[in-house]
Enzyme design. Sequence first.
Site, PDB file in Angstrom:
ATOM      1  N   ASP A  47      -4.989   0.358   1.324  1.00  0.00           N
ATOM      2  CA  ASP A  47      -4.623  -1.181   1.504  1.00  0.00           C
ATOM      3  C   ASP A  47      -4.335  -1.341   2.887  1.00  0.00           C
ATOM      4  OD1 ASP A  47      -5.372  -1.565  -1.130  1.00  0.00           O
ATOM      5  OD2 ASP A  47      -3.272  -1.625  -1.941  1.00  0.00           O
ATOM      6  N   ASP A  90       7.340  -5.438  -3.632  1.00  0.00           N
ATOM      7  CA  ASP A  90       8.203  -5.362  -4.787  1.00  0.00           C
ATOM      8  C   ASP A  90       9.296  -4.085  -4.523  1.00  0.00           C
ATOM      9  OD1 ASP A  90       6.308  -3.234  -4.730  1.00  0.00           O
ATOM     10  OD2 ASP A  90       5.583  -3.828  -6.750  1.00  0.00           O
ATOM     11  N   ASP A 146      -6.737   4.499  -3.602  1.00  0.00           N
ATOM     12  CA  ASP A 146      -7.287   3.489  -2.782  1.00  0.00           C
ATOM     13  C   ASP A 146      -6.539   3.244  -1.427  1.00  0.00           C
ATOM     14  OD1 ASP A 146      -5.488   1.816  -3.795  1.00  0.00           O
ATOM     15  OD2 ASP A 146      -6.684   1.366  -5.244  1.00  0.00           O
TER      16      ASP A 146
END
Length: 469
Positions: free
Chosen positions: A92, A169, A90
Amino acid sequence: MINTIRKINNNGVTLILNLFKKIIQSARAQIPPPTVEKVKIYARSEHTISRAQISDNALKVLYRLQKEGFEAYLVGGCVRDLLLGREPKDFDVVTNADPEQVRKVFRNCRIIGRRFRLAHVHFGREVIEVATFRGDGTAQNDAQVLNQEGRVLRDNVYGTIEEDVWRRDFTVNALYYNIKDFSVADYVQGMEDHRNGILRLIGEPSTRFREDPVRMLRAVRFAVKLGFKLHPDCQQALHGAAALLSSIPAARLYDEVLKLFLYGYALQTFEMLRHYGLFQVLFPDTERSLADQDNDFPRMLLVRALQNSDNRIADGKTVTAYFLFAALLWEPVRLSALQKMREGQVEYMAYQDAANEVIARQVRYTAMPRHISLAIREVWALQPKFTTRVGSKPSRLLLHPRFRASFDFLLLRAETGGVDAELAQWWQAYQNADENEQRKMTQPSRKSTGGKPRKRMYRKKSTSAPTDV
């Protein structure tokens, strides 16, 4: 009088708590915001990402936001995968527009999330996720809430791209692709880590794991999936931190388990989770059964099941969550059922009760949906029934909706020494036989009738004369 004293005491406690709260908030406000390295811009000629690799709908979102005067970048796993030459699952998008502003730009937009609000722009089946730049999060307020352990419970603090980098992260997930000039912006040496195959956390690893313990599972998943090595600081922080996962809702951990084991790297993931003590938090019954066994059969069955799952995904075949959980939890069920049979329970009921108990405990750690737990029970419940090979029961078992999965599980047990291989071979032959051959295969053997053909019993006809009425 007593009530008055209680009110005074309560007011005193409240004043003290408020005082401590103000001191803590003041201390947090004095902490300088985290800094990132000076941004390095990689021009189009310095990276391998092409617009042809990007979803048309993602491009529409990027261009539309920029046309409306907002910043807009591709970020995260899609940029990482594009640099690796992989097709992203996907795309983002991150922007300086807040969710409400995004919704005004796109009529096909839905705002979701409580912990962090996101805008989902729908194009049929494809959904482009649009997030707002997150703030540095150094001060806790109504938009950001942490618990006593430091885990983020709600996080709607918006900021700049420089602050947003800090909130991500891993460095390889913090690369920003700019559609305006086709460049990649790197604030944390993510491109260098990408080239070296290093998975490194942004910031102090122990703190980042406390903020969101699921990052420990993500570290394992990405390291295995990408073939990267964990940075030494990340490895050190992982050891002994597994207990932090107990604060995560069981439903979220179930979703994470699916990501860990159903994407083609299940076996390596299993080994790495055990290495860092994370597996025992997700599957405590299974970990205990693996540790207590003198032989290696339980681990052999799990390894074979996970390897078969990986092979199926590599061949483009589907895998099911319930079969995976059936394999992961089988040994605790088997041991419990054996104990119940020693106590006098019949085999079928022993397995049924053992299954109920194991699943009831497991959902406290990974809250699987009811349809998954029911399917797991069916696979387990059919295992004792495979031992019956005479009469009409085999043909009825063949028609059971869960027969195929249960037979595959029987094969798994046979391959790893958990059941006689001859039993699995018989059922394989029975499935492939025609109706006449199946009838012969399920007739009682002469051994069970003393070596002689079994005599048919005939009902004696009545010879009495009919009674006149």
